[in-house]
Design an enzyme around this catalytic site. Sequence first.
Site, PDB file in Angstrom:
ATOM      1  N   GLY A  90      17.011  88.879 -34.364  1.00  0.00           N
ATOM      2  CA  GLY A  90      16.401  88.845 -35.695  1.00  0.00           C
ATOM      3  C   GLY A  90      17.344  89.544 -36.640  1.00  0.00           C
ATOM      4  O   GLY A  90      18.552  89.320 -36.603  1.00  0.00           O
ATOM      5  N   SER A 122      21.305  88.937 -29.288  1.00  0.00           N
ATOM      6  CA  SER A 122      21.675  88.951 -30.712  1.00  0.00           C
ATOM      7  C   SER A 122      21.533  90.355 -31.321  1.00  0.00           C
ATOM      8  O   SER A 122      22.245  91.255 -30.895  1.00  0.00           O
ATOM      9  CB  SER A 122      20.852  87.895 -31.446  1.00  0.00           C
ATOM     10  N   ALA A 123      20.606  90.595 -32.226  1.00  0.00           N
ATOM     11  CA  ALA A 123      20.429  91.935 -32.788  1.00  0.00           C
ATOM     12  C   ALA A 123      20.167  92.965 -31.688  1.00  0.00           C
ATOM     13  O   ALA A 123      20.625  94.106 -31.767  1.00  0.00           O
ATOM     14  CB  ALA A 123      19.280  91.938 -33.802  1.00  0.00           C
ATOM     15  N   HIS A 159      26.816  85.626 -31.733  1.00  0.00           N
ATOM     16  CA  HIS A 159      26.959  84.314 -32.407  1.00  0.00           C
ATOM     17  C   HIS A 159      28.378  84.164 -32.945  1.00  0.00           C
ATOM     18  O   HIS A 159      28.571  83.601 -34.029  1.00  0.00           O
ATOM     19  CB  HIS A 159      25.971  84.173 -33.570  1.00  0.00           C
ATOM     20  N   GLU A 194      28.111  81.933 -28.392  1.00  0.00           N
ATOM     21  CA  GLU A 194      26.787  81.570 -27.875  1.00  0.00           C
ATOM     22  C   GLU A 194      26.897  80.991 -26.469  1.00  0.00           C
ATOM     23  O   GLU A 194      27.736  80.133 -26.222  1.00  0.00           O
ATOM     24  CB  GLU A 194      26.113  80.587 -28.825  1.00  0.00           C
TER      25      GLU A 194
END
Lengths: 233, 233
Positions: A90, A122-123, A159, A194
């Site tokens: 997020g 991700s985050a 990413h 990714e």
Amino acid sequence: MKNIVLASTSTLYGEAYLAYLQPVIKELFAAAGEVIFVPYARPGGISHDEYTANAAKVFADAGITLRGLHTFDNPAEALRVGKGFFTGGGNTFLLVKQLHELGVMQVLAEEVSNGKPYLGTSAGSNIGGVNMQTTNDMPIVYPPSFTTMGLVPFNLNPHYLDPIPELPHMGETRETRIKEFHTQQVVPVVGLREGGWIRVKDTRVTLEGVPAARIFLPGKPAYEVKSGEEIVF
Amino acid sequence: MKNIVLASTSTLYGEAYLAYLQPVIKELFAAAGEVIFVPYARPGGISHDEYTANAAKVFADAGITLRGLHTFDNPAEALRVGKGFFTGGGNTFLLVKQLHELGVMQVLAEEVSNGKPYLGTSAGSNIGGVNMQTTNDMPIVYPPSFTTMGLVPFNLNPHYLDPIPELPHMGETRETRIKEFHTQQVVPVVGLREGGWIRVKDTRVTLEGVPAARIFLPGKPAYEVKSGEEIVF
């Protein structure tokens, strides 16, 4: 013994949420039974409850119970007694602000450093690095600090995106941005494409998944690390 | 009477630095003669001197002398007596940190609000908004505040990029990021595509240049504003 997975993304193009990480989830959390989910990055502004429910569905398929950290009265205590942790993606600024304001960034770092299994996407992977200063996210809130858990001695750029030659766009490429970071700091950066993830087992740090990762060190040309190889500086 | 240009980018694909903005520069600074350049965003880590020299070459072609703000002993005083200002692009976090630490963010805002001509490109346009929280840049340094000049009653997203449908990349689109911003703040956001700029003349704010801009308001569908149209909320 550290037992950590830091993944570039939760979701591969055209696949279901966390689908490609199912084997990783099973291996990582097999012994934990119950895992605490950190929902604070709120992708697209989704609520903590809704985000937790989405993740819990996937974990249930692997026989693992997931409970949101936001449902505990004392989140620091919850982390102290918790058996494993998953932090979803997020907005990294939202996530880091919330963890610092709750006073649990350091607690989580300690519990994971002491051997409890941790999955980030991700985050949730960004906060495994030394600081969040190679995130791609927008600074939609102002965290009290950019320092994160430092589970690995480098930063992540999830990413990670190679330059697109045919794109007539003059915004900075990801590589340019990371080089700008290195005008200010000497922390190494792993550009994690990714489908790739970083696996930490005790002191051994390897790249796993399909794509190679791109490594950035200050003042040196970037280079590639292949899946299965160690990430050492 | 405000006299401001906030451009998405300094450089169009395949063109020279500031080439497409030459007519704008001539019109904006014709009466100023000498303009102060704010070089603190340091694209790619370029030095203040080198960055200023690059911009000064272009301004010289328009008959305008450019001097870097970093060359003044007292930058606040320099802004008070300066006749016009150009802030170049680069890293918005670097730029905002430096302006706050020098104590000149508010001084620059006052001088421009009182009618001195201002040109911003990219990061230099971001600081014309209410805050820098819709920048695309990496947080490579930690500014003491995200607040910027508020020359216009909205935020900018320079280098605005439409989603690329064929790109199998799961990082957030620009639109998603701006929507996440609106889960936290109600400030309108103008997604400024490359080749477009915002023109402020007194109280009138219009979009100029070739492409349309995309407008984001909290809780409403995004919409387009065409070149020549007013931007009003």
